[in-house]
Design a protein around this motif. Structure first.
Motif, PDB file in Angstrom:
ATOM      1  N   ALA A   1      26.045  -6.026 -34.996  1.00 26.67           N
ATOM      2  CA  ALA A   1      26.454  -6.828 -36.153  1.00 26.67           C
ATOM      3  C   ALA A   1      25.418  -7.893 -36.472  1.00 26.67           C
ATOM      4  CB  ALA A   1      27.814  -7.477 -35.870  1.00 26.67           C
ATOM      5  N   ALA A   2      24.902  -8.567 -35.430  1.00 25.75           N
ATOM      6  CA  ALA A   2      23.923  -9.635 -35.638  1.00 25.75           C
ATOM      7  C   ALA A   2      22.626  -9.088 -36.237  1.00 25.75           C
ATOM      8  CB  ALA A   2      23.637 -10.340 -34.315  1.00 25.75           C
ATOM      9  N   LEU A   3      22.137  -7.960 -35.721  1.00 26.67           N
ATOM     10  CA  LEU A   3      20.895  -7.380 -36.224  1.00 26.67           C
ATOM     11  C   LEU A   3      21.052  -6.906 -37.670  1.00 26.67           C
ATOM     12  CD1 LEU A   3      19.826  -5.356 -33.060  1.00 26.67           C
ATOM     13  CD2 LEU A   3      18.647  -7.347 -34.009  1.00 26.67           C
ATOM     14  N   ALA A   4      22.194  -6.291 -37.976  1.00 25.55           N
ATOM     15  CA  ALA A   4      22.433  -5.817 -39.344  1.00 25.55           C
ATOM     16  C   ALA A   4      22.495  -6.984 -40.326  1.00 25.55           C
ATOM     17  CB  ALA A   4      23.728  -5.014 -39.393  1.00 25.55           C
ATOM     18  N   LEU A   5      23.200  -8.037 -39.958  1.00 26.45           N
ATOM     19  CA  LEU A   5      23.315  -9.195 -40.847  1.00 26.45           C
ATOM     20  C   LEU A   5      21.961  -9.884 -41.005  1.00 26.45           C
ATOM     21  CD1 LEU A   5      25.089 -10.982 -42.563  1.00 26.45           C
ATOM     22  CD2 LEU A   5      25.769 -12.225 -40.512  1.00 26.45           C
ATOM     23  N   SER A   6      21.201  -9.980 -39.923  1.00 28.34           N
ATOM     24  CA  SER A   6      19.867 -10.562 -40.007  1.00 28.34           C
ATOM     25  C   SER A   6      18.997  -9.777 -40.979  1.00 28.34           C
ATOM     26  CB  SER A   6      19.223 -10.587 -38.617  1.00 28.34           C
ATOM     27  OG  SER A   6      17.901 -11.074 -38.677  1.00 28.34           O
ATOM     28  N   GLY A   7      19.034  -8.445 -40.868  1.00 27.12           N
ATOM     29  CA  GLY A   7      18.257  -7.616 -41.785  1.00 27.12           C
ATOM     30  C   GLY A   7      18.696  -7.765 -43.227  1.00 27.12           C
TER      31      GLY A   7
ATOM     32  N   ALA B   1      17.997 -16.774 -36.100  1.00 29.93           N
ATOM     33  CA  ALA B   1      18.946 -17.065 -35.026  1.00 29.93           C
ATOM     34  C   ALA B   1      19.786 -15.832 -34.682  1.00 29.93           C
ATOM     35  CB  ALA B   1      19.848 -18.228 -35.433  1.00 29.93           C
ATOM     36  N   LEU B   2      20.214 -15.097 -35.692  1.00 33.22           N
ATOM     37  CA  LEU B   2      21.000 -13.886 -35.450  1.00 33.22           C
ATOM     38  C   LEU B   2      20.184 -12.847 -34.688  1.00 33.22           C
ATOM     39  CD1 LEU B   2      22.718 -13.614 -38.934  1.00 33.22           C
ATOM     40  CD2 LEU B   2      23.952 -13.677 -36.762  1.00 33.22           C
ATOM     41  N   ALA B   3      18.952 -12.611 -35.137  1.00 33.07           N
ATOM     42  CA  ALA B   3      18.110 -11.609 -34.477  1.00 33.07           C
ATOM     43  C   ALA B   3      17.775 -12.028 -33.054  1.00 33.07           C
ATOM     44  CB  ALA B   3      16.835 -11.374 -35.289  1.00 33.07           C
TER      45      ALA B   3
ATOM     46  N   PHE C   1      15.071  -1.445 -36.523  1.00 30.70           N
ATOM     47  CA  PHE C   1      15.618  -0.498 -37.502  1.00 30.70           C
ATOM     48  C   PHE C   1      17.113  -0.639 -37.776  1.00 30.70           C
ATOM     49  CE2 PHE C   1      11.858   1.884 -35.895  1.00 30.70           C
ATOM     50  CZ  PHE C   1      11.120   1.837 -37.062  1.00 30.70           C
ATOM     51  N   ILE C   2      17.905  -1.246 -36.879  1.00 30.61           N
ATOM     52  CA  ILE C   2      19.319  -1.486 -37.224  1.00 30.61           C
ATOM     53  C   ILE C   2      19.382  -2.398 -38.438  1.00 30.61           C
ATOM     54  CG2 ILE C   2      21.436  -2.645 -36.481  1.00 30.61           C
ATOM     55  CD1 ILE C   2      21.190  -0.004 -35.159  1.00 30.61           C
ATOM     56  N   GLY C   3      18.554  -3.452 -38.444  1.00 28.00           N
ATOM     57  CA  GLY C   3      18.531  -4.383 -39.571  1.00 28.00           C
ATOM     58  C   GLY C   3      17.942  -3.795 -40.828  1.00 28.00           C
ATOM     59  N   LEU C   4      17.270  -2.664 -40.713  1.00 24.30           N
ATOM     60  CA  LEU C   4      16.752  -1.966 -41.893  1.00 24.30           C
ATOM     61  C   LEU C   4      17.795  -1.010 -42.449  1.00 24.30           C
ATOM     62  CD1 LEU C   4      14.211  -1.084 -43.666  1.00 24.30           C
ATOM     63  CD2 LEU C   4      13.967   0.756 -41.995  1.00 24.30           C
ATOM     64  N   MET C   5      18.379  -0.197 -41.573  1.00 26.77           N
ATOM     65  CA  MET C   5      19.252   0.883 -42.038  1.00 26.77           C
ATOM     66  C   MET C   5      20.619   0.381 -42.504  1.00 26.77           C
ATOM     67  SD  MET C   5      18.519   4.043 -39.403  1.00 26.77           S
ATOM     68  CE  MET C   5      19.012   3.123 -37.940  1.00 26.77           C
ATOM     69  N   ALA C   6      21.263  -0.471 -41.706  1.00 23.87           N
ATOM     70  CA  ALA C   6      22.644  -0.858 -42.011  1.00 23.87           C
ATOM     71  C   ALA C   6      22.775  -1.524 -43.389  1.00 23.87           C
ATOM     72  CB  ALA C   6      23.193  -1.763 -40.917  1.00 23.87           C
ATOM     73  N   PRO C   7      21.947  -2.542 -43.732  1.00 25.64           N
ATOM     74  CA  PRO C   7      22.090  -3.145 -45.059  1.00 25.64           C
ATOM     75  C   PRO C   7      21.781  -2.167 -46.184  1.00 25.64           C
ATOM     76  CG  PRO C   7      20.786  -4.554 -43.619  1.00 25.64           C
ATOM     77  CD  PRO C   7      20.934  -3.244 -42.930  1.00 25.64           C
ATOM     78  N   HIS C   8      20.795  -1.308 -45.958  1.00 26.80           N
ATOM     79  CA  HIS C   8      20.414  -0.373 -47.022  1.00 26.80           C
ATOM     80  C   HIS C   8      21.516   0.650 -47.277  1.00 26.80           C
ATOM     81  CE1 HIS C   8      17.920   2.556 -49.243  1.00 26.80           C
ATOM     82  NE2 HIS C   8      17.227   1.494 -49.570  1.00 26.80           N
ATOM     83  N   ILE C   9      22.112   1.159 -46.203  1.00 26.09           N
ATOM     84  CA  ILE C   9      23.228   2.104 -46.364  1.00 26.09           C
ATOM     85  C   ILE C   9      24.416   1.409 -47.021  1.00 26.09           C
ATOM     86  CG2 ILE C   9      24.887   3.535 -45.115  1.00 26.09           C
ATOM     87  CD1 ILE C   9      22.694   3.950 -42.985  1.00 26.09           C
ATOM     88  N   ALA C  10      24.666   0.157 -46.624  1.00 25.78           N
ATOM     89  CA  ALA C  10      25.784  -0.592 -47.218  1.00 25.78           C
ATOM     90  C   ALA C  10      25.593  -0.763 -48.723  1.00 25.78           C
ATOM     91  CB  ALA C  10      25.913  -1.954 -46.539  1.00 25.78           C
TER      92      ALA C  10
ATOM     93  N   GLY D   1      26.198  -1.895 -38.636  1.00 21.33           N
ATOM     94  CA  GLY D   1      25.303  -2.253 -37.546  1.00 21.33           C
ATOM     95  C   GLY D   1      25.962  -2.071 -36.192  1.00 21.33           C
ATOM     96  N   SER D   2      27.213  -2.528 -36.075  1.00 26.76           N
ATOM     97  CA  SER D   2      27.953  -2.347 -34.815  1.00 26.76           C
ATOM     98  C   SER D   2      28.130  -0.870 -34.498  1.00 26.76           C
ATOM     99  CB  SER D   2      29.322  -3.022 -34.911  1.00 26.76           C
ATOM    100  OG  SER D   2      29.194  -4.422 -35.035  1.00 26.76           O
ATOM    101  N   PHE D   3      28.502  -0.093 -35.511  1.00 28.53           N
ATOM    102  CA  PHE D   3      28.722   1.345 -35.305  1.00 28.53           C
ATOM    103  C   PHE D   3      27.438   2.058 -34.885  1.00 28.53           C
ATOM    104  CE2 PHE D   3      28.373   5.569 -37.335  1.00 28.53           C
ATOM    105  CZ  PHE D   3      29.284   6.257 -36.548  1.00 28.53           C
ATOM    106  N   LEU D   4      26.325   1.789 -35.589  1.00 24.12           N
ATOM    107  CA  LEU D   4      25.068   2.488 -35.304  1.00 24.12           C
ATOM    108  C   LEU D   4      24.557   2.182 -33.902  1.00 24.12           C
ATOM    109  CD1 LEU D   4      23.229   2.024 -38.721  1.00 24.12           C
ATOM    110  CD2 LEU D   4      24.067   4.177 -37.768  1.00 24.12           C
ATOM    111  N   LEU D   5      24.610   0.908 -33.499  1.00 23.79           N
ATOM    112  CA  LEU D   5      24.089   0.564 -32.182  1.00 23.79           C
ATOM    113  C   LEU D   5      25.003   1.091 -31.075  1.00 23.79           C
ATOM    114  CD1 LEU D   5      21.825  -0.749 -30.667  1.00 23.79           C
ATOM    115  CD2 LEU D   5      23.017  -2.940 -30.802  1.00 23.79           C
TER     116      LEU D   5
END
Length: 335
Positions: free
Chosen positions: A73-79, A252-254, A266-275, A294-298
């Motif tokens: 979740a943190a990596l996805a939101l950071s991305g 801070a999130l990352a 790549f979690i921060g790249l893929m999750a926001p783009h798919i969303a 992000g939580s699901f992918l990781l």
């Protein structure tokens, strides 16, 4: 105003993702070197399991799953924040060097600073944040132009350069270190989720409890930063101030995530783009979906990597990279 159909679609997507996360969580709880029968999970949660079942569930599996969900979740939101403030879909804390900055700081701390074991988990996010902040400030300065402001593509290229340079620094740091410390740093670089005890959860959770609501509160500002700079200034947005505040939140999130999961990109790249592709560009709508993705992918990557090769498995960072690297190339060609 957001159309009711979009809100309904967001709720449906959110429910579907929560169901998927619960499904993968149940799989992850039962699978592993010391497997637990799925029909024993319920009784074990209720305190009716054997010593082995309770130890595996509460001391090994459950903390790892919670850490993975929080970090994803943190990596996805950071991305998502980085993509919003740079107006560039290729921005990601792993790709543009923020994770590497946190990694170098953590490596220096781990190699050269004597610290009690009890305080180690709580200091790592702070050390990672310091290293990531210094790195992001340098990247920002190199990518900034007085004439043109922050140039998104230049920021990505500068970030990739910093990431490569910091990887070299990591090699230099480990070249003369003791073997057991080199092994830890090597696992960190590969994205091996190592902070799998309850103290790491208590160390990571406060960062997310503060920063996730803050980012959701700032969602409308991210939408405004996506406008032309003249238009954003005209409607009263202090562009540089908002960018700086949101950049700090993304860092801070990352940093808090990679301090316990290692260098996962790549979690921060893929999750926001798919969303965005699922729900649209409005951050108020796509940020919650990106967090769940992000939580699901990781969690999916870690579950696959942990069980695909016995006994040590494959680090989640490698599994994510096998998916994310082609996705990054696809986006690069598309843009």
């Amino acid at each position: 105003m957001i159309h009711p159909r979009i809100r309904r679609k967001q709720r449906i997507l959110g429910v579907c993702l929560v169901v998927l996360i619960l499904f993968i969580t149940i799989l992850a709880l039962g699978l592993g070197a010391a497997s637990i029968e799925w029909n024993r999970l319920g009784p074990t949660f209720l305190g009716q399991g054997t010593f082995k079942e309770e130890f595996v569930l509460f001391s090994i599996r459950l903390p790892r799953i919670i850490i993975t969900l929080l970090a994803g979740a943190a990596l996805a939101l950071s991305g998502a924040i980085l993509q919003g403030i740079t107006r560039n879909d290729l921005a990601d804390p792993g790709i543009i060097g923020i994770n590497s900055g946190a990694g170098v700081a953590i490596a220096v701390f781990f190699l050269f600073v004597p610290i009690e074991a009890g305080a180690f988990a709580y200091l790592l996010p702070l050390v990672g944040f310091l290293g990531a902040t210094i790195t992001s400030v340098l990247i920002y300065l190199f990518a900034y132009s007085r004439k043109n402001g922050l140039q998104p593509m230049r920021l990505v290229l500068v970030g990739i350069g910093f990431s490569m340079a910091l990887s070299g620094v990591m090699v230099v740091l480990t070249s003369s270190a003791k073997q057991e410390k080199v092994d830890f740093i090597s696992r960190w670089i590969a994205g091996n989720i190592w902070g799998t005890d309850w103290p790491y959860i208590w160390a990571l959770a406060p960062w997310l409890l503060i920063l996730i609501p803050f980012a959701l509160f700032k969602a409308h500002r991210l939408d405004m930063l996506g406008l032309n700079e003249a238009v954003a200034t005209g409607i009263g947005v202090s562009i540089e101030r908002e960018r700086a505040i949101l950049l700090l939140a993304a860092v801070a999130l990352a940093a808090s995530a990679v301090s316990v999961t290692g260098g996962i990109a790549f979690i921060g790249l893929m999750a926001p783009h798919i969303a965005k592709s699922l729900i649209g560009p409005r951050h108020q709508m796509n940020l919650p979906i990106a967090i769940l993705l992000g939580s699901f992918l990781l969690l999916l990557a870690d579950t696959i990597g942990r069980n695909i090769l016995e006994p040590s498995g494959i680090p989640a960072g490698i599994i994510v990279s096998l998916i994310g690297a082609p996705y990054f190339c696809y986006l690069l060609i598309k843009k």
